[in-house]
Design a protein around this motif. Structure first.
Motif, mmCIF file in Angstrom:
data_model
loop_
_atom_site.group_PDB
_atom_site.id
_atom_site.type_symbol
_atom_site.label_atom_id
_atom_site.label_comp_id
_atom_site.label_asym_id
_atom_site.label_seq_id
_atom_site.Cartn_x
_atom_site.Cartn_y
_atom_site.Cartn_z
ATOM 1 N N GLU A 55 22.493 -10.310 11.670
ATOM 2 C CA GLU A 55 22.174 -9.459 13.071
ATOM 3 C C GLU A 55 23.005 -10.173 14.200
ATOM 4 O O GLU A 55 22.524 -10.349 15.337
ATOM 5 C CB GLU A 55 20.839 -9.796 13.341
ATOM 6 N N ASN A 56 24.564 -10.378 13.821
ATOM 7 C CA ASN A 56 25.343 -10.633 14.894
ATOM 8 C C ASN A 56 26.041 -9.380 15.259
ATOM 9 O O ASN A 56 27.067 -9.150 14.814
ATOM 10 C CB ASN A 56 26.258 -11.577 14.392
ATOM 11 N N MET A 57 25.388 -8.444 16.280
ATOM 12 C CA MET A 57 25.682 -7.486 16.670
ATOM 13 C C MET A 57 27.126 -7.349 17.423
ATOM 14 O O MET A 57 27.943 -6.604 17.290
ATOM 15 C CB MET A 57 24.746 -6.690 17.516
ATOM 16 N N PRO A 58 27.466 -8.252 18.336
ATOM 17 C CA PRO A 58 28.907 -8.321 18.769
ATOM 18 C C PRO A 58 29.869 -8.503 17.922
ATOM 19 O O PRO A 58 30.871 -7.954 18.021
ATOM 20 C CB PRO A 58 28.804 -9.649 19.988
ATOM 21 N N MET A 59 29.900 -9.272 16.915
ATOM 22 C CA MET A 59 30.781 -9.549 15.916
ATOM 23 C C MET A 59 30.902 -8.496 14.896
ATOM 24 O O MET A 59 31.974 -7.494 14.818
ATOM 25 C CB MET A 59 30.502 -10.632 14.971
ATOM 26 N N LEU A 60 29.526 -7.368 14.852
ATOM 27 C CA LEU A 60 29.865 -6.177 14.215
ATOM 28 C C LEU A 60 30.398 -5.215 14.973
ATOM 29 O O LEU A 60 31.446 -4.561 14.200
ATOM 30 C CB LEU A 60 28.227 -5.771 13.850
ATOM 31 N N HIS A 75 35.302 7.861 13.863
ATOM 32 C CA HIS A 75 33.815 7.589 13.108
ATOM 33 C C HIS A 75 33.588 5.867 13.317
ATOM 34 O O HIS A 75 32.477 5.788 14.133
ATOM 35 C CB HIS A 75 34.078 7.759 11.635
ATOM 36 N N TYR A 76 34.427 5.152 13.304
ATOM 37 C CA TYR A 76 34.120 3.645 13.367
ATOM 38 C C TYR A 76 34.006 3.205 14.879
ATOM 39 O O TYR A 76 33.320 2.199 15.332
ATOM 40 C CB TYR A 76 34.941 3.078 12.380
ATOM 41 N N ALA A 77 35.044 3.810 15.496
ATOM 42 C CA ALA A 77 34.873 3.517 17.225
ATOM 43 C C ALA A 77 33.812 3.953 17.744
ATOM 44 O O ALA A 77 33.111 3.316 18.552
ATOM 45 C CB ALA A 77 36.167 4.306 17.674
ATOM 46 N N GLY A 78 33.049 5.030 17.179
ATOM 47 C CA GLY A 78 31.936 5.697 17.665
ATOM 48 C C GLY A 78 30.874 4.725 17.285
ATOM 49 O O GLY A 78 29.841 4.772 18.200
ATOM 50 N N GLU A 79 30.695 4.386 16.097
ATOM 51 C CA GLU A 79 29.807 3.438 15.547
ATOM 52 C C GLU A 79 29.670 2.028 16.460
ATOM 53 O O GLU A 79 28.733 1.497 17.071
ATOM 54 C CB GLU A 79 29.766 3.233 14.136
ATOM 55 N N GLY A 80 31.035 1.439 16.745
ATOM 56 C CA GLY A 80 31.020 0.415 17.419
ATOM 57 C C GLY A 80 30.740 0.614 18.831
ATOM 58 O O GLY A 80 30.068 -0.280 19.451
ATOM 59 N N LEU A 81 31.014 1.671 19.449
ATOM 60 C CA LEU A 81 30.627 1.757 20.807
ATOM 61 C C LEU A 81 29.181 1.927 21.135
ATOM 62 O O LEU A 81 28.678 1.349 21.844
ATOM 63 C CB LEU A 81 31.261 3.219 21.301
ATOM 64 N N ARG A 82 28.453 2.636 19.882
ATOM 65 C CA ARG A 82 26.996 2.870 19.998
ATOM 66 C C ARG A 82 26.272 1.520 20.128
ATOM 67 O O ARG A 82 25.590 1.015 20.971
ATOM 68 C CB ARG A 82 26.443 3.611 18.851
ATOM 69 N N ILE A 83 26.815 0.426 19.198
ATOM 70 C CA ILE A 83 26.243 -0.771 19.032
ATOM 71 C C ILE A 83 26.472 -1.606 20.375
ATOM 72 O O ILE A 83 25.632 -2.069 21.059
ATOM 73 C CB ILE A 83 26.846 -1.587 18.011
ATOM 74 N N SER A 84 27.655 -1.332 20.775
ATOM 75 C CA SER A 84 28.142 -2.235 22.387
ATOM 76 C C SER A 84 27.216 -1.754 23.366
ATOM 77 O O SER A 84 26.842 -2.567 24.089
ATOM 78 C CB SER A 84 29.815 -2.031 22.362
ATOM 79 N N GLU A 85 26.950 -0.306 23.412
ATOM 80 C CA GLU A 85 26.199 -0.138 24.670
ATOM 81 C C GLU A 85 24.864 -0.366 24.559
ATOM 82 O O GLU A 85 24.097 -0.858 25.503
ATOM 83 C CB GLU A 85 26.129 1.834 24.517
ATOM 84 N N GLU A 86 24.485 -0.528 23.313
ATOM 85 C CA GLU A 86 22.766 -0.877 23.156
ATOM 86 C C GLU A 86 22.777 -2.233 23.317
ATOM 87 O O GLU A 86 21.757 -2.666 24.053
ATOM 88 C CB GLU A 86 22.478 -0.745 21.325
#
Length: 316
Positions: free
Chosen positions: A9-14, A36-47
Motif C-alpha cells: 500500500e505504498n501509493m506514491p511508489m506505485l 493507459h498506465y499514465a491514466g492509472e498513475g494519474l488517478r492514484i496521484s490525484e487520490e
C-alpha cells in the motif's frame, strides 16, 4: 514491482512506477499502452494528492496528443504538465514540455509564439547545467524554421555530447532529428544520410520509436538528394507503416504527400494525396484558435495540398 507496491500500500511508489512504465511505452511508440498506465498513475496521484506523481504521469500525455494531431487537447495537456512540473520541481518535465510546446507552435507555423519559449528555457537551464544543451537545441530548431540554416548549424555545434547521458530518452530523438534536418537544409545529403542511419540504428538498439517516422522521412529526403529515388520510396513506405501503427497524424500527412510525389501509379498517388487531405483536415479541425488554424493552413506544404480539396473532408 507494481504488485509489490499495491500489496504494501505504498501509493506514491506505485504511481511513480506507473509513470515510469508509461514513459517506457511512450519511448517504444506504443502510445495507447502509455496513456493507459499514465491514466492509472494519474488517478492514484490525484487520490493521494501527490503533485510529483501527477506531473510525472502527465509527462507523456501532451506529446502523445501532439502525435495524434489533437492540437487543442495537446496544448492543454502540455500546459498542465508544465505547471505541475514547476510545482513539484520536476526539472526534466519543465524543460521537455517547453521544448515540445515551442516545437509544436513552430510546426503549426506560429514561429513568433514558438520563439517565446527560448528565453524561458535559457533561464531555466541556468539552474540545471546538465540541461544547458537543450537551450541550443531549441534555438537551432527555431533557426531552422526561420530558414537560417547555417546559423542553425553553428548553434547546434554548441550542443555537445552531454545529452547522451540523459536518462530521459525523450530528448534523444528530437536532438537526432534536428541534427539530420540541419544537414538536409544545408544540402549535405551524404552527411544527412550517414547521420540518419547512425541515429536510426541507435534508436532501434534502445528500442525507442519516437519520431522514427520523421527520421525515416529525412533519410528518404537525403536519398532523393543523392538521386536514389527507389530506395527513398521504400524508406517512405517504412515510415508510413510506422506512422499508421503509431496513429501519428502529425507525421503521416507529409509522408503521404512525399510518397505520392514518388509514386509511379497515378491512381495510387491520387489515393495517397486523398488520404493526406483527410489527415490535414482532421488536424485543422482540432485547432479551435482561428489564428493558429490559419497559420497551419498557410504552411506551404499544406497550401499545396489544398489543391486536392482537403477542406472538403471531415474527420471520421
Amino acid at each position: 514491482k507494481r504488485q509489490y507496491w499495491r500489496e504494501v500500500e505504498n501509493m506514491p511508489m506505485l504511481a511513480d512506477n506507473l509513470a515510469s512504465l508509461a514513459e517506457s511505452y511512450y519511448n517504444a511508440g506504443e502510445f495507447d499502452k502509455s496513456l493507459h498506465y499514465a491514466g492509472e498513475g494519474l488517478r492514484i496521484s490525484e487520490e493521494i494528492g501527490n503533485i510529483w506523481g501527477k506531473a510525472y504521469n502527465n509527462f507523456v500525455v501532451g506529446p502523445i496528443l501532439v502525435e495524434r494531431g489533437e492540437i487543442d487537447e495537446s496544448l492543454q495537456a502540455l500546459e498542465n504538465t508544465l505547471q505541475l512540473s514547476r510545482q513539484s520541481n520536476f526539472a526534466a518535465g519543465v524543460v521537455a514540455t517547453q521544448m515540445i510546446q515551442s516545437w509544436l507552435y513552430a510546426m503549426l507555423g506560429d514561429l513568433e509564439h514558438a520563439k517565446q519559449y527560448q528565453p524561458l528555457i535559457k533561464d531555466f537551464v541556468q539552474q540545471y547545467e546538465s540541461f544547458r544543451p537543450l537551450y541550443f537545441v531549441n534555438r537551432a530548431q527555431n533557426e531552422i524554421y526561420e530558414g537560417e540554416y547555417k546559423k542553425a548549424l553553428n548553434t547546434f555545434n554548441q550542443v555537445g555530447d552531454t545529452y547522451k547521458t540523459y536518462s530521459e530518452l525523450i530528448f534523444h530523438p528530437y536532438i537526432y532529428s534536428l541534427h539530420i534536418e540541419i544537414h538536409l537544409e544545408n544540402e549535405k545529403y551524404g552527411l544527412a544520410l550517414e547521420t540518419a542511419e547512425t541515429y536510426l540504428n541507435s534508436l532501434s538498439h534502445q528500442q525507442v520509436k519516437i519520431l522514427m517516422p520523421d527520421m525515416l522521412n529525412q533519410k528518404a529526403r537525403a536519398l532523393i538528394g543523392l538521386e536514389q529515388g527507389r530506395q527513398a520510396y521504400d524508406t517512405l513506405l517504412q515510415a508510413r507503416e510506422l506512422a499508421v501503427k503509431q496513429n501519428s497524424r502529425r507525421s503521416l500527412w507529409a509522408l503521404l504527400l512525399d510518397l505520392a510525389d514518388l509514386e509511379q501509379d497515378p491512381r495510387s498517388a491520387a489515393k495517397m494525396r486523398d488520404q493526406a487531405c483527410q489527415v490535414i483536415t482532421y488536424i485543422s479541425e482540432h485547432i479551435s484558435d482561428p489564428f493558429l488554424r490559419g497559420k497551419f493552413l498557410s504552411l506551404p506544404r499544406v497550401k499545396a495540398a489544398q489543391q486536392y480539396n482537403c477542406l472538403e473532408y471531415s474527420p471520421n
